[in-house]
Design a protein around this motif. Structure first.
Motif, mmCIF file in Angstrom:
data_model
loop_
_atom_site.group_PDB
_atom_site.id
_atom_site.type_symbol
_atom_site.label_atom_id
_atom_site.label_comp_id
_atom_site.label_asym_id
_atom_site.label_seq_id
_atom_site.Cartn_x
_atom_site.Cartn_y
_atom_site.Cartn_z
ATOM 1 N N HIS A 136 -15.813 -4.302 20.043
ATOM 2 C CA HIS A 136 -16.963 -3.401 20.069
ATOM 3 C C HIS A 136 -17.457 -3.257 18.639
ATOM 4 O O HIS A 136 -16.802 -2.608 17.812
ATOM 5 C CB HIS A 136 -16.570 -2.025 20.624
ATOM 6 N N GLU A 137 -18.596 -3.813 18.384
ATOM 7 C CA GLU A 137 -19.127 -3.779 17.030
ATOM 8 C C GLU A 137 -19.428 -2.347 16.607
ATOM 9 O O GLU A 137 -19.173 -1.947 15.466
ATOM 10 C CB GLU A 137 -20.400 -4.626 16.953
ATOM 11 N N ALA A 138 -19.935 -1.545 17.533
ATOM 12 C CA ALA A 138 -20.276 -0.172 17.190
ATOM 13 C C ALA A 138 -19.033 0.624 16.822
ATOM 14 O O ALA A 138 -19.038 1.418 15.868
ATOM 15 C CB ALA A 138 -20.996 0.509 18.363
ATOM 16 N N LEU A 139 -17.943 0.344 17.539
ATOM 17 C CA LEU A 139 -16.699 1.042 17.259
ATOM 18 C C LEU A 139 -16.158 0.644 15.887
ATOM 19 O O LEU A 139 -15.671 1.477 15.110
ATOM 20 C CB LEU A 139 -15.683 0.731 18.353
ATOM 21 N N VAL A 140 -16.281 -0.612 15.600
ATOM 22 C CA VAL A 140 -15.821 -1.094 14.297
ATOM 23 C C VAL A 140 -16.617 -0.400 13.190
ATOM 24 O O VAL A 140 -16.070 0.044 12.180
ATOM 25 C CB VAL A 140 -15.968 -2.614 14.222
ATOM 26 N N ARG A 141 -17.917 -0.262 13.403
ATOM 27 C CA ARG A 141 -18.759 0.373 12.388
ATOM 28 C C ARG A 141 -18.375 1.853 12.218
ATOM 29 O O ARG A 141 -18.371 2.388 11.113
ATOM 30 C CB ARG A 141 -20.242 0.272 12.781
ATOM 31 N N VAL A 142 -18.038 2.467 13.332
ATOM 32 C CA VAL A 142 -17.650 3.883 13.262
ATOM 33 C C VAL A 142 -16.394 4.041 12.413
ATOM 34 O O VAL A 142 -16.317 4.896 11.523
ATOM 35 C CB VAL A 142 -17.432 4.453 14.667
ATOM 36 N N PHE A 143 -15.379 3.198 12.678
ATOM 37 C CA PHE A 143 -14.135 3.308 11.916
ATOM 38 C C PHE A 143 -14.357 2.990 10.450
ATOM 39 O O PHE A 143 -13.804 3.627 9.557
ATOM 40 C CB PHE A 143 -13.082 2.380 12.512
ATOM 41 N N ARG A 144 -15.180 1.994 10.218
ATOM 42 C CA ARG A 144 -15.401 1.598 8.833
ATOM 43 C C ARG A 144 -16.184 2.658 8.060
ATOM 44 O O ARG A 144 -16.116 2.731 6.841
ATOM 45 C CB ARG A 144 -16.163 0.279 8.790
ATOM 46 N N SER A 145 -16.927 3.476 8.791
ATOM 47 C CA SER A 145 -17.708 4.506 8.099
ATOM 48 C C SER A 145 -16.821 5.663 7.645
ATOM 49 O O SER A 145 -17.244 6.505 6.865
ATOM 50 C CB SER A 145 -18.797 5.046 9.022
ATOM 51 N N ILE A 146 -15.569 5.708 8.148
ATOM 52 C CA ILE A 146 -14.662 6.783 7.743
ATOM 53 C C ILE A 146 -14.021 6.403 6.418
ATOM 54 O O ILE A 146 -13.421 5.322 6.300
ATOM 55 C CB ILE A 146 -13.570 6.998 8.808
ATOM 56 N N PRO A 147 -14.077 7.289 5.427
ATOM 57 C CA PRO A 147 -13.491 6.934 4.131
ATOM 58 C C PRO A 147 -11.990 6.736 4.252
ATOM 59 O O PRO A 147 -11.305 7.519 4.919
ATOM 60 C CB PRO A 147 -13.817 8.154 3.252
ATOM 61 N N GLY A 148 -11.464 5.705 3.638
ATOM 62 C CA GLY A 148 -10.034 5.459 3.608
ATOM 63 C C GLY A 148 -9.522 4.695 4.800
ATOM 64 O O GLY A 148 -8.323 4.441 4.896
ATOM 65 N N VAL A 149 -10.362 4.312 5.709
ATOM 66 C CA VAL A 149 -9.923 3.616 6.918
ATOM 67 C C VAL A 149 -10.207 2.125 6.761
ATOM 68 O O VAL A 149 -11.306 1.726 6.374
ATOM 69 C CB VAL A 149 -10.650 4.168 8.164
ATOM 70 N N THR A 150 -9.164 1.347 7.041
ATOM 71 C CA THR A 150 -9.309 -0.110 7.015
ATOM 72 C C THR A 150 -9.201 -0.604 8.445
ATOM 73 O O THR A 150 -8.298 -0.182 9.184
ATOM 74 C CB THR A 150 -8.206 -0.748 6.167
ATOM 75 N N VAL A 151 -10.099 -1.452 8.835
ATOM 76 C CA VAL A 151 -10.149 -1.935 10.209
ATOM 77 C C VAL A 151 -9.717 -3.390 10.218
ATOM 78 O O VAL A 151 -10.151 -4.182 9.391
ATOM 79 C CB VAL A 151 -11.571 -1.794 10.790
ATOM 80 N N GLN A 152 -8.807 -3.708 11.172
ATOM 81 C CA GLN A 152 -8.409 -5.107 11.333
ATOM 82 C C GLN A 152 -8.239 -5.383 12.819
ATOM 83 O O GLN A 152 -8.143 -4.467 13.645
ATOM 84 C CB GLN A 152 -7.105 -5.365 10.599
ATOM 85 N N HIS A 153 -8.190 -6.640 13.193
ATOM 86 C CA HIS A 153 -8.038 -7.048 14.576
ATOM 87 C C HIS A 153 -6.627 -7.564 14.801
ATOM 88 O O HIS A 153 -5.977 -8.034 13.878
ATOM 89 C CB HIS A 153 -9.064 -8.130 14.922
ATOM 90 N N GLY A 154 -6.164 -7.444 16.011
ATOM 91 C CA GLY A 154 -4.835 -7.905 16.332
ATOM 92 C C GLY A 154 -3.993 -6.760 16.850
ATOM 93 O O GLY A 154 -4.510 -5.714 17.267
ATOM 94 N N ARG A 155 -2.647 -6.894 16.899
ATOM 95 C CA ARG A 155 -1.749 -5.856 17.374
ATOM 96 C C ARG A 155 -0.831 -5.440 16.228
ATOM 97 O O ARG A 155 -0.427 -6.254 15.423
ATOM 98 C CB ARG A 155 -0.906 -6.357 18.550
ATOM 99 N N ALA A 156 -0.518 -4.163 16.205
ATOM 100 C CA ALA A 156 0.316 -3.678 15.109
ATOM 101 C C ALA A 156 1.047 -2.437 15.582
ATOM 102 O O ALA A 156 0.629 -1.764 16.527
ATOM 103 C CB ALA A 156 -0.563 -3.342 13.905
ATOM 104 N N PRO A 157 2.199 -2.118 14.965
ATOM 105 C CA PRO A 157 2.885 -0.861 15.305
ATOM 106 C C PRO A 157 1.954 0.322 15.042
ATOM 107 O O PRO A 157 1.287 0.370 13.999
ATOM 108 C CB PRO A 157 4.084 -0.851 14.360
ATOM 109 N N ALA A 158 1.908 1.245 15.998
ATOM 110 C CA ALA A 158 0.886 2.296 15.914
ATOM 111 C C ALA A 158 1.515 3.677 15.810
ATOM 112 O O ALA A 158 2.540 3.968 16.425
ATOM 113 C CB ALA A 158 -0.017 2.248 17.138
ATOM 114 N N ARG A 159 0.959 4.497 15.001
ATOM 115 C CA ARG A 159 1.298 5.921 14.971
ATOM 116 C C ARG A 159 0.587 6.618 16.118
ATOM 117 O O ARG A 159 1.136 7.450 16.811
ATOM 118 C CB ARG A 159 0.832 6.506 13.633
#
Lengths: 371, 249
Positions: free
Chosen positions: A284-307
């Motif tokens: 979702h491009e819009a979702l990616v843009r939303v996360f990226r607009s948050i200061p300090g947030v890095t967005v990546q694709h794939g699977r990772a251990p999650a809090r």
């Protein structure tokens, strides 16, 4: 029937006075006669006493007598004794938050509720309130079970207060409004119910359900360690020092009671709001843009251990998407851990906001992929 | 106003009793002692100065040598005036007074008097009442006589007068007791009296005096007087009391 103020019944004697007074002051009945020619010649005289033996009942006298009787009855306060209680509307509010699952508090809470309900009258209306994962019909408080999500008690208490005169709350935390006893804690329990930490002071509020006694207190803030004894009966304790360099403050109340849950509190200084957001599944491009607009947030694709994970445990399909938000610097060991969090690392530089966490109640970090 | 047939037949047998000579101007069925133009000879009497010469019986003078005049009867119509008290005090006995008046009107109308029955029937209770002026004939007044102001009006009557004093049972024996505000039905004036046995006895005594005073007053003025109760059957009043009082014959 009995009266709360039987002496007020003497007021009924005024009825006798009223009747006597009305007899002596009888209003003349109005009678139309063809002529007064002869009646005028008959001298007027006072009524003889024997004429008063038969009172002329009038509607006015009846109303006056009824009014006096009603006032006297109201002053006397009549009541009727009965062995039955008046029907009451009672609401039982159960706190089913994860914290209540510690030990056997849910079971004890249900047993205690049952004991209370056994004391209710048959005409009492008892309503039970608790949060459930899904809406369903519950036959009674026996179906109360714990949840894995936080439970906000205020909406339930509002609903309960609106529907009942008596609200009984089963919880282990104080809530504004209803009077409640800390459930799950034995009678000797003492604990910390409030912690406030600033750069130069630590403040705690203590609740002691047991006998008044001195309570040893232990404070650890980085290299600083304070051991004091709170005098018996004292409800608050504070300590002034330079806490601006400490990443966390831990206060322990050494009560040695049977309910240690509220004996330890800890505050951690928030770090910078850096986070790694891993997205999987449908893009979702819009979702990616939303996360990226948050200061300090890095967005990546794939699977990772999650809090924090939002999505499904299963492998995502082409239409599903999963979002993991995690901090790469936190080790996910699966045991209760309070560690320096990157989100809080730089908090002192941003105004020194502190958060309170009960370390003993800290839920385990979810394993990767768990809900 | 309805009378049964038997009562009407009894009324047909009655006629008004008139003691004085009737001075009605119209000729009618009732004979009077007044000399008139009728051909019915009644008697002779001695001639007196002033008698008309043509009335002298010359045949008798031829036989006896003395002057006698013939007397004839004259048939005159009877003028009857019926006055029924309509004041508010008549309320308890007004219907009785109307029926009594109607019965008297039926008797009077048979003797050429003309008392319209609808007038009696249409009388309104509470209307102002004054005794009408009756110059001659017969005047019948039906009233409760509570108004002393009626006396001057009755005295002005030049006709033969019959006063029928009607009282209700409530006036004769007032069923009153206790402390009362007595209100005059006509003037609305009121007095407060305690009415006990003592007062009722005093009332009866005063009423008897009142009626006796009226009776004496009427007799002194050659008026017929009859006191009756409105509870008495009308037939008994007409057949017995009015005949005994000389109003009917």
């Amino acid at each position: 029937m009995k009266f709360e103020q039987p002496a007020a019944l003497w007021g009924l004697a005024s009825l006798l006075l009223l009747i006597l007074f009305s007899l002596w002051r009888q209003a003349a009945a109005r009678v139309t006669v063809p002529s007064l020619l002869l009646w005028k010649k008959i001298p007027e005289r006072n009524p003889p006493v024997r004429a008063l033996r038969r009172p002329r009942w009038r509607l006015e006298l009846l109303f006056q007598a009824l009014t006096i009787a009603a006032v006297v009855a109201a002053l006397a306060g009549p009541y009727r004794e009965t062995e039955q209680f008046a029907p009451r509307r009672i609401a039982l509010v159960f706190d089913t938050s994860p914290r209540m699952q510690a030990g056997d508090r849910i079971a004890r809470m249900k047993a205690f509720a049952k004991n209370i309900q056994d004391t209710f009258g048959s005409a009492d209306q008892v309503t039970s309130y608790w949060w459930a994962a899904t809406p369903k019909h519950f036959p009674g408080s026996g179906a109360v079970s714990g949840l894995d999500v936080h439970v906000d008690l205020k909406p339930m208490l509002l609903a309960a207060s609106a529907s009942a005169e008596h609200v009984i709350l089963f919880s282990d935390r104080p809530v504004d409004g209803p009077k409640l006893a800390l459930f799950g804690a034995p009678a000797d329990n003492a604990g910390i119910v409030e912690l406030s930490v600033s750069d130069d002071e630590v403040f705690i509020r203590i609740v002691n359900h047991g006998p008044a006694r001195p309570l040893p207190i232990d404070l650890v803030a980085g290299d600083l360690r304070v051991n004091e004894i709170v005098p018996a009966g004292q409800r608050v304790w504070s300590h002034k020092a330079d806490y601006s360099k400490a990443s966390s403050v831990r206060v322990t109340l050494e009560t040695k009671d049977s309910f240690p849950l509220d004996d330890v509190v800890e505050a951690t200084k928030m770090g910078p709001a850096d986070a790694l957001v891993t997205l999987a599944g449908r893009h979702h491009e819009a979702l990616v843009r939303v996360f990226r607009s948050i200061p300090g947030v890095t967005v990546q694709h794939g699977r990772a251990p999650a809090r924090v994970a939002v999505g499904f445990d299963e492998e995502p399909g082409p239409g599903d998407w999963q979002v993991w938000i995690h901090s790469p610097g936190v080790p996910l060991t699966g045991v209760p851990t309070v560690a320096k969090h990157p989100l809080m690392a730089d908090l002192a530089n941003r105004g020194g906001n502190w958060s309170r966490r009960n370390s003993a109640n800290c839920p385990p970090a979810p394993a990767p992929g768990s809900r | 106003m309805v009378f049964d047939e038997g009562f009407l037949r009894k009324l047909e047998a009655l006629r008004l009793a008139v003691r004085r000579s009737i001075s009605g101007r119209r000729e009618g069925e009732r004979l009077t002692k007044r000399r008139g133009g009728s051909a019915d000879f009644t008697s002779h009497r001695s001639y007196t100065q002033g008698d008309e010469f043509r009335a002298i019986d010359w045949n008798l003078y031829g036989r006896l040598g003395m002057l006698y005049v013939k007397e004839f009867t004259r048939e005159e119509s009877l003028t009857v005036r019926l006055a029924i008290d309509t004041s508010a005090s008549m309320a308890p006995k007004f219907e009785f007074a109307q029926r009594l008046g109607a019965a008297l009107a039926l008797v009077a109308n048979r003797e050429a008097a003309s008392i319209p029955l609808p007038e009696i029937e249409n009388l309104q209770l509470g209307a102002p009442f004054t005794v009408p002026t009756v110059p001659r004939g017969l005047a019948i007044v039906v009233s409760d006589l509570w108004d002393e102001g009626m006396k001057p009006q009755l005295m002005k009557l030049r006709a033969e007068t019959a006063v029928i004093h009607v009282l209700s049972p409530g006036e004769l024996e007032p069923p009153l007791s206790g402390k009362l505000r007595l209100v005059d039905a006509e003037t609305r004036e009121s007095v407060v009296r305690f009415v006990g046995e003592e007062e009722r006895a005093a009332y009866r005594r005063l009423l008897a005096d009142h009626c006796d005073a009226w009776k004496k007053w009427c007799f002194d003025r050659e008026m017929n007087y009859l006191r009756c109760s409105s509870s008495t059957p009308l037939e008994e009043i007409v057949q017995v009391y009015l005949r005994e009082a000389g109003v009917l014959e």
